[in-house]
Motif scaffolding. Structure first.
Motif, PDB file in Angstrom:
ATOM      1  N   TRP A 198       1.407  -1.476   0.167  1.00  0.00           N
ATOM      2  CA  TRP A 198      -0.522   0.210   0.038  1.00  0.00           C
ATOM      3  C   TRP A 198       1.046   1.386   0.285  1.00  0.00           C
ATOM      4  CZ3 TRP A 198      -3.055  -1.784   5.140  1.00  0.00           C
ATOM      5  CH2 TRP A 198      -4.068  -3.092   4.388  1.00  0.00           C
ATOM      6  N   GLU A 199       0.191   2.688  -0.519  1.00  0.00           N
ATOM      7  CA  GLU A 199       1.168   3.422  -0.286  1.00  0.00           C
ATOM      8  C   GLU A 199       0.714   4.214   0.862  1.00  0.00           C
ATOM      9  OE1 GLU A 199       0.295   7.034  -3.673  1.00  0.00           O
ATOM     10  OE2 GLU A 199      -0.873   5.365  -4.255  1.00  0.00           O
ATOM     11  N   ASN A 200       2.425   4.664   1.727  1.00  0.00           N
ATOM     12  CA  ASN A 200       2.079   5.123   2.602  1.00  0.00           C
ATOM     13  C   ASN A 200       3.428   6.541   2.625  1.00  0.00           C
ATOM     14  OD1 ASN A 200       3.071   5.195   5.454  1.00  0.00           O
ATOM     15  ND2 ASN A 200       5.217   4.203   4.221  1.00  0.00           N
ATOM     16  N   THR A 201       2.144   7.328   3.860  1.00  0.00           N
ATOM     17  CA  THR A 201       3.247   8.416   3.342  1.00  0.00           C
ATOM     18  C   THR A 201       3.466   8.996   5.476  1.00  0.00           C
ATOM     19  OG1 THR A 201       0.446   9.202   4.390  1.00  0.00           O
ATOM     20  CG2 THR A 201       0.873   9.549   2.102  1.00  0.00           C
ATOM     21  N   GLN A 207       7.071  -0.215   5.667  1.00  0.00           N
ATOM     22  CA  GLN A 207       6.104  -0.361   4.087  1.00  0.00           C
ATOM     23  C   GLN A 207       4.749  -0.895   4.562  1.00  0.00           C
ATOM     24  OE1 GLN A 207       9.595  -3.633   2.466  1.00  0.00           O
ATOM     25  NE2 GLN A 207       8.709  -2.998   0.292  1.00  0.00           N
ATOM     26  N   GLY A 288      -3.746   8.557  -8.100  1.00  0.00           N
ATOM     27  CA  GLY A 288      -2.549   7.754  -8.381  1.00  0.00           C
ATOM     28  C   GLY A 288      -2.582   6.492  -9.468  1.00  0.00           C
ATOM     29  N   ARG A 294       7.866   3.229 -10.192  1.00  0.00           N
ATOM     30  CA  ARG A 294       7.613   2.691  -8.895  1.00  0.00           C
ATOM     31  C   ARG A 294       8.960   2.686  -9.524  1.00  0.00           C
ATOM     32  NH1 ARG A 294       3.482   0.241  -7.311  1.00  0.00           N
ATOM     33  NH2 ARG A 294       1.585  -0.725  -8.352  1.00  0.00           N
ATOM     34  N   ARG A 300       7.654   0.007  -4.554  1.00  0.00           N
ATOM     35  CA  ARG A 300       6.312   1.885  -4.158  1.00  0.00           C
ATOM     36  C   ARG A 300       6.498   2.720  -5.355  1.00  0.00           C
ATOM     37  NH1 ARG A 300      10.281   2.050   0.430  1.00  0.00           N
ATOM     38  NH2 ARG A 300       8.033   1.084   2.250  1.00  0.00           N
ATOM     39  N   SER A 301       5.146   2.924  -5.291  1.00  0.00           N
ATOM     40  CA  SER A 301       4.989   4.032  -6.453  1.00  0.00           C
ATOM     41  C   SER A 301       5.564   5.495  -5.546  1.00  0.00           C
ATOM     42  CB  SER A 301       3.963   4.539  -6.764  1.00  0.00           C
ATOM     43  OG  SER A 301       3.173   5.113  -5.012  1.00  0.00           O
ATOM     44  N   THR A 303       6.804   9.552  -5.627  1.00  0.00           N
ATOM     45  CA  THR A 303       6.188  10.444  -4.525  1.00  0.00           C
ATOM     46  C   THR A 303       7.359  11.830  -5.523  1.00  0.00           C
ATOM     47  OG1 THR A 303       4.879   9.969  -3.526  1.00  0.00           O
ATOM     48  CG2 THR A 303       4.700  12.899  -3.585  1.00  0.00           C
ATOM     49  N   CYS A 307      11.482   7.454  -3.604  1.00  0.00           N
ATOM     50  CA  CYS A 307      10.978   6.741  -3.448  1.00  0.00           C
ATOM     51  C   CYS A 307      11.064   6.970  -1.494  1.00  0.00           C
ATOM     52  CB  CYS A 307      11.463   5.572  -2.909  1.00  0.00           C
ATOM     53  SG  CYS A 307      10.826   4.297  -2.298  1.00  0.00           S
TER      54      CYS A 307
END
Length: 415
Positions: A198-201, A207, A288, A294, A300-301, A303, A307
């Motif tokens: 999952w994307e994580n902010t 992770q 997204g 990635r 990970r995607s 931003t 990464c």
């Protein structure tokens, strides 16, 4: 209560202070009988009152009266008891509660226990992986499990002693199937396939995603402070060793901390597939989606070209779709990987890269997908994992309810 009175009086006499029995009895009786305070807590309150009245430091009273006895974690079984514990901090949890300084998991060779340190206690902060002596903590029951509370009467002292942590308090952690994970606070080894990342902010999380085996799937969190060098990749198989189970929002999950490790394995694990089938209108395509990049190391995607784990990297292009289907009564998040996204959108990865290059903007791919897909009905099928259906097949339906569709899209836009 007489024994308690004598004990308090005797200990103060050892410090050169003679407190009348009547005064001790009066305060104890008021707390225990009138206010229904537990006896141990009432005793502590009375002691602290007379310590303050006579200007005696708490450390002198609690720490200077002979050898200190320590409990083991598995011996902590009764609510409201004062205790001393020598334990290792195996995990610290994120805490958004203003009155709590630290919260996490302590362990010794017998088991694990949650601890809470209150801000008002003004105690020193502890660190993961270090061993401490906790004096004058209070046992408490929370969610049918014991925990210890650190307050103003408590103290924390780091010790060089190393405590061997053993899984679940007996031997080493045991290899379990995901479906057999049934309670929090267990030390386990899990062998499974990474179903989804999952994307994580959150900077505190390295992770987060889902790991599964032939019995079930479960959420996992790898904390950044765990400093585990292995980053997992979707679709690959791993053993998580010395993971800890915990309960969050009524669901069990596993967390990886400083005592945990990750090992990639060659075994091919068949993950259970509990397919869901849904026919509904696509009312929203979320950010997204479309053409993304990635991280080549952890998948990970990215931003803004970075990464969360590996910083600035040369990303690898990918296509995906995160959308919302609405039946009129339920809204369902769906997730489509590259192959399914190409199939339903009619846009290939190579075509999306070319579109973005011509427009000097990756956003044109997302806009094209919205124009092609929104406002149409689809039947999707795939495993339901957490809040998503991971779409393995998707079919466009020809019958439309135009009034319902317009209403659903309006609601999605307003939301």
């Amino acid at each position: 209560m007489n024994t308690m009175v004598i004990d308090i009086k005797t200990k103060f006499q050892e410090l050169g202070v003679d407190i009348p029995v009547e005064k001790i009895e009066e305060r104890l009786e008021k707390l225990i009988v009138k206010f229904k305070v537990p006896q141990e807590e009432a005793k502590r309150s009375v002691v602290n009152f007379f310590l303050k009245e006579h200007g005696i430091p708490k450390e002198k009273f609690y720490g200077g009266l002979g050898e200190v006895s320590f409990l083991k974690v598995t011996d902590i079984s009764e609510d409201g008891k004062w205790l001393n514990l020598k334990a290792k901090v195996v995990q610290l949890w994120d805490n958004a509660h203003g009155s709590i300084s630290q919260v996490g998991l302590l362990a010794d060779e017998t088991g694990t226990i949650r601890f809470v340190s209150w801000v008002a206690a003004e105690l020193p902060a502890v660190e993961e992986g270090k061993t401490y002596v906790f004096k004058n903590a209070v046992s408490s029951e929370w969610n049918d499990r014991m925990e210890i509370i650190l307050n103003k009467s408590s103290s924390i002292e780091e010790t060089p002693d190393d405590i061997p942590i053993q899984g679940k308090g007996q031997g080493t952690s045991s290899l379990v199937k995901v479906a057999d994970i049934s309670q929090d606070g267990q030390w386990i080894d899990v062998k499974g396939k990474i179903v989804q990342l999952w994307e994580n902010t959150s900077e505190s999380i390295s992770q987060i995603g889902l790991i599964g085996d032939e019995t079930a799937n479960i959420k996992f969190i790898k904390w950044a402070r765990a400093e585990i060098p292995v980053d997992v990749v979707e679709g690959r198989n791993y053993i998580f060793r010395n993971a800890v189970t915990s309960e969050w929002n009524g669901k069990l999950e596993i967390t990886l901390n400083k005592t945990s490790s990750i090992e990639e394995i060659s075994d091919e694990i068949d993950v259970i597939a509990r397919d869901a089938v849904l026919t509904a209108a696509m009312v929203d395509i979320q950010s997204g989606s479309g053409l993304i990049k990635r991280c080549p190391q952890c998948n990970r995607s990215l931003t803004k070209g970075a990464c969360a784990e590996h910083g600035k990297v040369d990303g690898v292009y990918d296509l995906r779709l995160k959308a919302v289907l609405d039946t009129g009564t339920i809204a369902q998040d769906i997730l489509l990987k590259r192959e399914v996204t190409e199939e339903i959108s009619g846009i290939t990865l190579e075509g999306a890269i070319a579109m973005a290059a011509d427009a000097l903007d990756q956003g044109v791919v997302l806009e094209a997908m919205k124009q092609n897909l929104l406002g149409k009905y689809y039947t999707v099928s795939g495993p339901r994992v957490d809040r998503y259906i991971l779409v393995e097949s998707i079919k466009k339906e020809s019958v439309l309810d135009s009034e319902l569709l317009a209403e659903l899209i309006h609601e999605a836009e307003v939301f």
